[in-house]
Design a protein around this motif. Structure first.
Motif, PDB file in Angstrom:
ATOM      1  N   UNK A 146     -44.478 -26.211   3.606  1.00 21.96           N
ATOM      2  CA  UNK A 146     -44.539 -25.504   2.327  1.00 21.96           C
ATOM      3  C   UNK A 146     -43.177 -24.885   1.996  1.00 21.96           C
ATOM      4  N   UNK A 147     -42.526 -24.298   3.000  1.00 26.75           N
ATOM      5  CA  UNK A 147     -41.200 -23.702   2.784  1.00 26.75           C
ATOM      6  C   UNK A 147     -40.178 -24.778   2.431  1.00 26.75           C
ATOM      7  N   UNK A 154     -40.989 -26.902  -5.265  1.00 30.44           N
ATOM      8  CA  UNK A 154     -42.430 -26.978  -5.475  1.00 30.44           C
ATOM      9  C   UNK A 154     -43.097 -25.703  -4.965  1.00 30.44           C
ATOM     10  N   UNK A 155     -43.902 -25.083  -5.811  1.00 27.40           N
ATOM     11  CA  UNK A 155     -44.692 -23.927  -5.412  1.00 27.40           C
ATOM     12  C   UNK A 155     -45.969 -24.402  -4.725  1.00 27.40           C
ATOM     13  N   UNK A 156     -46.578 -23.521  -3.951  1.00 31.88           N
ATOM     14  CA  UNK A 156     -47.751 -23.933  -3.165  1.00 31.88           C
ATOM     15  C   UNK A 156     -48.915 -24.387  -4.038  1.00 31.88           C
ATOM     16  N   UNK A 157     -48.998 -23.905  -5.286  1.00 29.38           N
ATOM     17  CA  UNK A 157     -50.093 -24.327  -6.159  1.00 29.38           C
ATOM     18  C   UNK A 157     -49.812 -25.679  -6.817  1.00 29.38           C
ATOM     19  N   UNK A 158     -48.634 -26.267  -6.551  1.00 29.44           N
ATOM     20  CA  UNK A 158     -48.273 -27.539  -7.171  1.00 29.44           C
ATOM     21  C   UNK A 158     -48.481 -28.740  -6.250  1.00 29.44           C
ATOM     22  N   UNK A 187     -50.273 -34.425  -1.694  1.00 29.17           N
ATOM     23  CA  UNK A 187     -50.671 -34.791  -3.052  1.00 29.17           C
ATOM     24  C   UNK A 187     -50.070 -33.787  -4.029  1.00 29.17           C
ATOM     25  N   UNK A 188     -49.343 -34.279  -5.013  1.00 30.29           N
ATOM     26  CA  UNK A 188     -48.774 -33.419  -6.044  1.00 30.29           C
ATOM     27  C   UNK A 188     -49.782 -33.212  -7.163  1.00 30.29           C
ATOM     28  N   UNK A 189     -49.885 -31.981  -7.635  1.00 31.58           N
ATOM     29  CA  UNK A 189     -50.688 -31.705  -8.822  1.00 31.58           C
ATOM     30  C   UNK A 189     -49.871 -32.023 -10.071  1.00 31.58           C
ATOM     31  N   UNK A 190     -50.489 -31.901 -11.231  1.00 29.91           N
ATOM     32  CA  UNK A 190     -49.855 -32.330 -12.482  1.00 29.91           C
ATOM     33  C   UNK A 190     -48.502 -31.668 -12.706  1.00 29.91           C
ATOM     34  N   UNK A 191     -48.420 -30.350 -12.496  1.00 26.33           N
ATOM     35  CA  UNK A 191     -47.135 -29.670 -12.703  1.00 26.33           C
ATOM     36  C   UNK A 191     -46.111 -30.100 -11.651  1.00 26.33           C
ATOM     37  N   UNK A 192     -46.573 -30.371 -10.435  1.00 28.29           N
ATOM     38  CA  UNK A 192     -45.669 -30.847  -9.388  1.00 28.29           C
ATOM     39  C   UNK A 192     -45.144 -32.239  -9.678  1.00 28.29           C
ATOM     40  N   UNK A 193     -46.011 -33.093 -10.249  1.00 27.79           N
ATOM     41  CA  UNK A 193     -45.580 -34.438 -10.635  1.00 27.79           C
ATOM     42  C   UNK A 193     -44.511 -34.358 -11.717  1.00 27.79           C
ATOM     43  N   UNK A 194     -44.759 -33.520 -12.722  1.00 30.45           N
ATOM     44  CA  UNK A 194     -43.799 -33.399 -13.826  1.00 30.45           C
ATOM     45  C   UNK A 194     -42.462 -32.863 -13.330  1.00 30.45           C
ATOM     46  N   UNK A 195     -42.491 -31.848 -12.474  1.00 29.87           N
ATOM     47  CA  UNK A 195     -41.259 -31.264 -11.955  1.00 29.87           C
ATOM     48  C   UNK A 195     -40.496 -32.284 -11.099  1.00 29.87           C
TER      49      UNK A 195
END
Length: 210
Positions: free
Chosen positions: A96-97, A105-109, A144-152
């Motif tokens: 995560x770090x 990437x933040x942990x929620x992403x 697995x990347x979430x939507x905001x993580x994919x965009x970033x």
């Protein structure tokens, strides 16, 4: 002189080693004896490393063909996202770090779906920075990347993040299998042998339409 003795010091991972003398001279000349000795720190360094396997598909309906790799300043070769486990960190905490430091990437992403080899994959290789034989224990996670993580991540890959801490791009799974991406090819073979197609499919994503 009666003879010349040459001591040839060699750095090694062994605490001490002494080879048999080698004599170099021709008949009637002064004998030259070469003795090679080795002094080390008396142990092989252990480095615990965590990696992210981030599967990428060409479309939402196709199986994963690629994965994300990074190249940070000072790195001599591309590798999977991740890095050294520090202090008392768990592999999950370290990853995560590292994902924050390398990919912002933040942990929620993202989600860490699974650690493919929970006890770690051991491999002995020479460190690219020190040249010393090092015992690496590698912990690979499917991420697995979430939507905001994919965009970033897509903005990072396409060069639209000006202050990005490292370079990102995609390599095929076959390239990883054939080159190891910084490690012996036994590493991807071990990971892929224990990673189901279903797990990779769960972690896959495709890039947003331009």
């Amino acid at each position: 002189p009666t003879a010349v003795l040459v001591l040839n010091g060699v750095h090694t991972d062994e605490q001490f080693a002494l080879q048999q003398p080698i004599s170099l001279h021709t008949l009637g000349q002064t004998p030259i004896h070469i003795v090679q000795f080795s002094l080390g720190v008396g142990g092989i360094a252990v480095r615990r490393i965590v990696h992210a396997i981030i599967p990428v598909s060409s479309s939402a309906d196709s199986p994963p063909e690629s994965l994300i790799v990074t190249l940070s300043p000072g790195d001599e070769r591309p590798r999977l996202p991740g890095g050294k486990i520090e202090g008392a960190e768990t592999p999950a905490q370290a990853l995560a770090r590292e994902l924050k430091e390398e990919m912002d990437l933040e942990t929620h992403e993202f989600d860490l779906l699974a650690c493919v080899i929970p006890k770690g994959h051991s491999i002995f290789e020479h460190s690219p920075s020190t040249g010393r034989l090092t015992h690496y224990v590698l912990f690979p996670f499917v991420v697995k990347l979430h939507e905001s993580g994919v965009a970033k991540t897509h903005r990072h890959l396409t060069g639209r993040i000006s202050d990005a801490p490292c370079q990102l791009w995609c390599e095929t799974f076959e390239t990883w299998r054939s080159t190891g991406l910084g490690f012996d090819t036994a590493y991807p073979e071990a990971v892929l042998a224990q990673t189901t197609p279903e797990l990779l499919a769960d972690g896959r994503h495709s890039w947003p339409a331009e």
